[in-house]
Enzyme design. Structure first.
Site, PDB file in Angstrom:
ATOM      1  CE  LYS A 156     -36.380  17.319  47.807  1.00 56.19           C
ATOM      2  NZ  LYS A 156     -36.368  15.903  47.369  1.00 56.19           N
TER       3      LYS A 156
HETATM    4  N1  GLU Z   1     -33.340  14.270  46.081  1.00 54.23           N
HETATM    5  C1  GLU Z   1     -33.534  12.878  45.916  1.00 54.23           C
HETATM    6  C2  GLU Z   1     -35.007  12.535  46.070  1.00 54.23           C
HETATM    7  O1  GLU Z   1     -35.867  13.353  45.926  1.00 54.23           O
HETATM    8  C3  GLU Z   1     -32.636  12.034  46.797  1.00 54.23           C
HETATM    9  C4  GLU Z   1     -32.787  12.244  48.254  1.00 54.23           C
HETATM   10  C5  GLU Z   1     -31.743  11.519  49.090  1.00 54.23           C
HETATM   11  O2  GLU Z   1     -30.958  10.763  48.518  1.00 54.23           O
HETATM   12  O3  GLU Z   1     -31.718  11.762  50.288  1.00 54.23           O
HETATM   13  O4  GLU Z   1     -35.358  11.403  46.293  1.00 54.23           O
END
Ligand code: GLU
Length: 439
Positions: free
Chosen positions: A129
């Site tokens: 993240k």
């Molecule tokens: N931000 C989204 C999540 O928390 C998608 C993450 C992604 O597609 O890599 O799952």
């Protein structure tokens, strides 16, 4: 379901050491909350002490300074983070958020959640993240672009289609992904589409990606209703958050025949006993950006939405909204966690006690990363699927994952969250055992 857990074969006889059993949980430390759930799953799995130590430590934590020229000419320096929590099952995967509330602790928790999420739906990614501490509403588009490009440049050796693949998250979107892809491609001297997902369709984005998280929430909710013997038609739903997840979730749920009686965003909460017209609400926010002033219902207190007498509550905004203060007042029979970490670890036992069926975030909102995976696959194969194929494959994965988690939850008499963590931690641990320790 071949790798559904058989705990007896896992237990090493060695107890899990170093575990902080007396940890005092606060309601605003997402990493501690994540750890509390992980610890519980590790205990039930009989995870050996060595692996326990490995899996509770993020692999890589990066803090970068992001200097930019503001439009008025002065220099400002922003702080950005990227955490790669675990990459044993594949490249790191996870979104980037732009928000004033971003902290390293939060990004660590979110990266861990991505690890478990990818493992629950069994896609070949690890978890990551990123976040930049900024207020996007106080920045011009060109300032946001400069922040994005400088942040990408600072992480140029970290991100990549084989190593770490960002995606949209809170306050980031397709346009931000286009800037990341362009900056990365300029450094690599060739166009690299697979470095990010959630891109505009024109440049390699997947059909169905934008709707995928909300669609996954709808599918998981449908499974839960069926499991509990509740009808879909007429099911009353309250949705917190009207961004990419909440608005699509509300729209698809109402198209399924559910009645969405309350919606909210940062600006307002709207209640309509007969059901909010979601198509009209979407048209309103397209024009006015926020729900404030939407005439399709009565205004209500934003926090009161969470404790409405509904069948399904879809928290699709931010962390910690269901906590020790309001958990006892929740009336929903099902909570579908569209957001990451909307329920604190403190609230879990209170909800259990009340018999609330919680579809945990790492399952409920996994639709987004699942279609991100499809996007990455399409980019690498340079062969693109139609939307029906994307939606059908997404539905199959969410349905199967729901059933896998439900089976474990029944077998071990644990709630859905604990079962989802058990499934995920076991899958990640299995790969660690096979790969062994490099030294
Ligand atoms: N931000 C989204 C999540 O928390 C998608 C993450 C992604 O597609 O890599 O799952």
């Amino acid at each position: 379901m071949s790798d559904i857990i058989n705990t007896s074969s896992r237990a090493s006889g060695q107890s899990v050491i170093g575990r902080d059993k007396d940890r005092v949980l606060s309601d605003d430390k997402p990493f501690e909350d994540m750890m509390a759930r992980f610890d519980h799953a590790a205990e039930l799995l009989g995870l050996d002490a060595g692996l326990y130590k490995v899996l509770r430590a993020p692999e890589k934590q990066i803090i970068v300074s992001i200097p930019i020229n503001r439009d008025k000419g002065d220099v400002e320096v922003f702080t950005g983070y990227r955490v790669l929590y675990n990459t044993s099952r594949g490249p790191a995967k996870g979104g980037i958020r732009f928000d004033m509330r971003v902290t390293l602790d939060e990004v660590k928790a979110l990266a861990a959640w991505m690890t478990w999420k990818c493992a629950v739906v069994n896609i070949p990614f690890g978890g990551a993240k990123g976040g930049v501490v900024c207020d996007p509403t106080a920045l011009s588009l060109t300032e946001l672009e400069r922040i994005t490009r400088r942040y990408t440049a600072a992480l140029i050796d970290v991100i990549g289609p084989e190593s770490d693949i960002p995606a949209p998250d809170v306050n980031t979107n397709e346009r931000v992904m286009a800037w990341i892809m362009d900056t990365y491609s300029m450094h690599m001297r060739r166009s690299v589409t697979a470095v990010v997902t959630g891109k505009p369709i024109e440049m390699g984005g997947s059909l169905g990606r934008r709707e995928a998280t909300g669609r996954g929430c709808m599918i998981a909710t449908r499974e839960a209703l069926q499991h509990l013997g509740m009808p879909v038609k007429g099911t009353r739903v309250a949705v917190q958050g009207f961004g990419n997840v909440g608005s699509v979730g509300a729209d698809l749920m109402s198209k399924e025949g559910m009645t969405v009686i309350a919606i909210s965003d940062n600006s307002a909460a709207i209640y309509n006993k007969k059901g909010v017209d979601i198509t009209a609400a979407l048209a309103w926010t397209r024009e006015h950006r926020y729900l404030k002033g939407f005439p399709g219902g009565e205004p209500m207190g934003k926090n009161d939405l969470l404790t409405l007498d509904v069948d399904v509550l879809l928290p699709a905004a931010v962390e910690n909204v269901i906590n020790r203060n309001n958990a006892k007042d929740i009336k929903a029979k099902i909570i579908c966690e569209g957001a990451n970490g909307p329920t604190t670890a403190h609230a879990d036992p209170i909800l259990d006690e009340k018999g609330v069926f919680v579809i945990p975030d790492i399952l409920a909102n996994a639709g987004g990363v699942t279609v991100s995976y499809f996007e990455w696959v399409q980019n690498r194969g340079a062969y693109y699927w139609d939307e029906a194929t994307v939606n059908e494959r997404l539905a199959r994965i969410i349905r199967n994952s729901f059933q896998d988690v439900l089976t474990l939850s029944t077998r071990h008499s644990v709630n859905m969250r604990t079962a989802a963590y058990m499934l995920a931690v076991d899958r990640v641990a299995a790969v660690h055992r096979l790969r062994g320790m490099y030294a």
